[in-house]
Design an enzyme around this catalytic site. Structure first.
Site, PDB file in Angstrom:
ATOM      1  CE1 TYR A 153      68.830  24.331  31.241  1.00 57.17           C
ATOM      2  CE2 TYR A 153      70.697  25.812  30.972  1.00 57.17           C
ATOM      3  CZ  TYR A 153      69.393  25.592  31.368  1.00 57.17           C
ATOM      4  OH  TYR A 153      68.645  26.620  31.887  1.00 57.17           O
TER       5      TYR A 153
ATOM      6  CE  LYS B 242      69.590  28.081  35.227  1.00 58.88           C
ATOM      7  NZ  LYS B 242      70.529  28.079  34.070  1.00 58.88           N
TER       8      LYS B 242
ATOM      9  CG  ASP C 280      72.103  30.570  32.941  1.00 61.52           C
ATOM     10  OD1 ASP C 280      72.374  30.538  34.153  1.00 61.52           O
ATOM     11  OD2 ASP C 280      71.194  29.901  32.409  1.00 61.52           O
TER      12      ASP C 280
ATOM     13  N   GLY D 178      58.478  30.724  21.330  1.00 58.77           N
ATOM     14  CA  GLY D 178      58.586  30.902  19.885  1.00 58.77           C
ATOM     15  C   GLY D 178      57.552  31.774  19.226  1.00 58.77           C
ATOM     16  CB  ILE D 179      53.907  32.221  19.781  1.00 55.92           C
ATOM     17  CG1 ILE D 179      52.746  32.614  18.849  1.00 55.92           C
ATOM     18  CG2 ILE D 179      53.838  32.945  21.119  1.00 55.92           C
ATOM     19  CD1 ILE D 179      51.401  32.126  19.292  1.00 55.92           C
ATOM     20  CG  LEU D 180      55.647  36.914  21.805  1.00 57.12           C
ATOM     21  CD1 LEU D 180      56.128  37.556  23.097  1.00 57.12           C
ATOM     22  CD2 LEU D 180      54.509  37.732  21.196  1.00 57.12           C
ATOM     23  CB  ALA D 181      60.422  34.506  17.303  1.00 55.41           C
TER      24      ALA D 181
ATOM     25  N   GLY E 214      63.153  33.456  27.867  1.00 62.04           N
ATOM     26  CA  GLY E 214      61.888  33.113  27.213  1.00 62.04           C
ATOM     27  C   GLY E 214      61.113  34.301  26.708  1.00 62.04           C
ATOM     28  CB  VAL E 215      62.082  37.661  25.362  1.00 60.90           C
ATOM     29  CG1 VAL E 215      62.817  38.152  26.587  1.00 60.90           C
ATOM     30  CG2 VAL E 215      63.063  37.209  24.279  1.00 60.90           C
ATOM     31  CG  PHE E 216      61.298  35.264  21.008  1.00 60.66           C
ATOM     32  CD1 PHE E 216      60.970  36.568  20.694  1.00 60.66           C
ATOM     33  CD2 PHE E 216      62.615  34.851  20.821  1.00 60.66           C
ATOM     34  CE1 PHE E 216      61.917  37.455  20.202  1.00 60.66           C
ATOM     35  CE2 PHE E 216      63.571  35.725  20.334  1.00 60.66           C
ATOM     36  CZ  PHE E 216      63.224  37.030  20.025  1.00 60.66           C
ATOM     37  CG  ASN E 217      55.801  34.230  26.177  1.00 61.55           C
ATOM     38  OD1 ASN E 217      55.633  35.428  25.979  1.00 61.55           O
ATOM     39  ND2 ASN E 217      55.911  33.726  27.397  1.00 61.55           N
TER      40      ASN E 217
END
Length: 332
Positions: free
Chosen positions: A56, A82, A51, A237-240, A232-235
Site C-alpha cells: 500500500y 502482509k 490492517d 463500490g456498486i453496493l454503496a 470489499g463488502v461493497f464490491n
C-alpha cells in the site's frame, strides 16, 4: 465496540476494522494530515484493529500507521501487515504503476519463500517503527494476481518454506496469528487443505453480491476454526452507490447483469426501509466464522458515513431476501 476471537488464538479484534490501502494513495493522493485525521476518526469510533501492507503506497501506508499508533498503548490495538512482496529503491521515473498515487520510490519483487517472508518482516518493522505486529497475511498469492504458472511457483515457495517461517514467527511470539490476504477463494482452499491457518482476509468474495466463499470455504473455515476478516463488502463500490452510470464491480465497470441484480437488491432494500449499503455492510457479521469487517477510506467523512450504516436497523430476516436465487427470480 464488540470484539471477536481470531481462530483458536488469544487474539480478539473489533468487529469493524480499518484497512490502509487508501491512506497509501490507492487511486488518489492522500496527504499525511488527512491520513492522520482519518486514522484518528477510526480510533475515536472505537476501531482497534488496523490492517496495512508493504504494497500500500510501497511502504507509505505502513509508515503512516506506525506514526499514528506509536504513542497508543500497545495492548490497546491489534495490527496486521502482509508478506510476499519485497521492495527495492529505484529512480523516480522507474516507479511502477500499481494504481497508487505518489507512492514511495520503490519497485517490487514477489517472494513467498522462508527467507523472503523473514526479510519482509524485518523491513516492515523498519517502516512501521514499531516493535510488534500481531497478524501476518500472505498477500495476493494465487491466480487472481499471478496467473496459473507463476502461482505454481509461489505456491511451492509457500509450502516449502514460507509457512515454516510463519509458524516459527508465531511459535516465538513474534506474531500471534497468520493467514492469507487475498481476493480469491480457490487459493484459500488449496492452502487450508494442506496447512492450518488462524485467519484469512478475504476481499469481495463474501458479500450480498458475490457469494463465492459460501459453498466450500465457509464450511472449511468452520471445520478448521479459521476466522475470516471480510473486505470489499461493497464490491468495489456498486453496493454503496447503487447501479448508477459508471458503477464499479470487482475493480471494473459493472456489466449489465450486475447492474440488473443490484437494481433488484435496491428494490428489496427500499421495501424494507433501509439503504442497500447498510445491508451490505452488516451482512458478513451474521456469519459466526467472520471475526471482523474491514473498511478503508482516506476521508474521515466517508468513514463516519460507513460506520453509521452499522446503526441502521436491518432485521435479520431481511438477509434471506438477498439469496442469489431469490434475487434472480425477482428479475423475472
Amino acid at each position: 465496540m464488540n470484539k471477536r476471537r481470531i481462530g483458536t488464538t488469544a487474539l480478539d479484534v473489533t468487529e469493524i476494522s480499518f484497512g490502509g490501502a487508501a491512506i497509501g494513495g490507492l487511486y488518489r493522493a492522500c496527504s499525511r494530515d488527512v491520513a492522520m485525521e482519518t486514522l484518528q476518526t477510526a480510533w475515536d469510533a472505537g476501531l482497534r484493529y488496523f490492517d496495512t501492507a508493504p504494497f500500500y503506497g510501497f511502504g507509505l501506508s505502513e509508515r503512516r500507521f506506525g506514526d499514528f499508533l506509536r504513542y497508543k498503548p500497545r495492548d490497546s490495538y491489534v495490527l496486521s501487515t502482509k508478506v510476499g512482496r519485497l521492495f527495492h529503491p529505484v529512480p523516480q521515473d522507474q516507479v511502477p504503476d500499481h494504481s497508487y498515487v505518489d507512492p514511495l520510490p520503490f519497485a517490487l519483487d514477489y517472494d513467498y519463500s522462508y527467507d523472503g517472508i523473514m526479510r519482509s518482516v524485518e523491513f516492515s518493522y523498519a517502516r512501521l517503527g514499531l516493535n510488534r505486529m500481531d497478524i501476518l497475511f500472505v498477500h495476493d498469492i494465487g491466480t487472481y494476481t499471478h496467473g496459473v504458472e507463476k502461482t505454481k511457483l509461489h505456491f511451492r515457495q509457500l509450502m516449502d518454506g514460507g509457512l515454516k517461517a510463519l509458524d516459527e514467527l508465531k511459535t516465538s511470539g513474534t506474531i500471534s496469528a497468520y493467514g492469507l490476504g487475498v481476493n480469491e477463494v480457490q487459493i484459500c482452499l488449496d492452502v487450508l487443505n494442506r496447512a492450518p491457518l488462524d485467519c484469512i482476509l478475504l476481499a469481495s468474495r463474501y458479500s450480498l453480491l458475490d457469494r463465492s466463499a459460501e459453498a466450500e470455504l465457509l464450511p472449511l473455515c468452520r471445520q478448521r476454526q479459521t476466522s475470516l476478516i471480510i473486505g470489499g463488502v461493497f464490491n468495489s463500490g456498486i453496493l454503496a452507490t447503487g447501479p448508477v452510470q459508471g458503477a464499479h464491480f470487482d475493480y471494473q465497470p459493472a456489466g449489465k447483469d450486475i447492474l440488473e441484480r443490484v437494481d433488484a437488491m435496491e428494490k428489496i432494500a427500499a421495501e424494507g426501509g433501509y439503504p442497500l449499503a447498510a445491508a451490505a455492510f452488516q451482512f458478513p457479521l451474521h456469519e459466526p466464522v467472520v471475526a471482523s469487517v474491514l473498511t478503508g477510506t482516506a476521508k474521515p467523512a466517508n468513514l463516519t458515513r460507513n460506520l453509521e450504516l452499522l446503526e441502521t436497523p436491518v432485521p435479520p430476516a431481511e438477509f434471506a431476501r438477498y439469496d442469489p436465487y431469490t434475487v434472480v427470480q425477482a428479475l423475472g
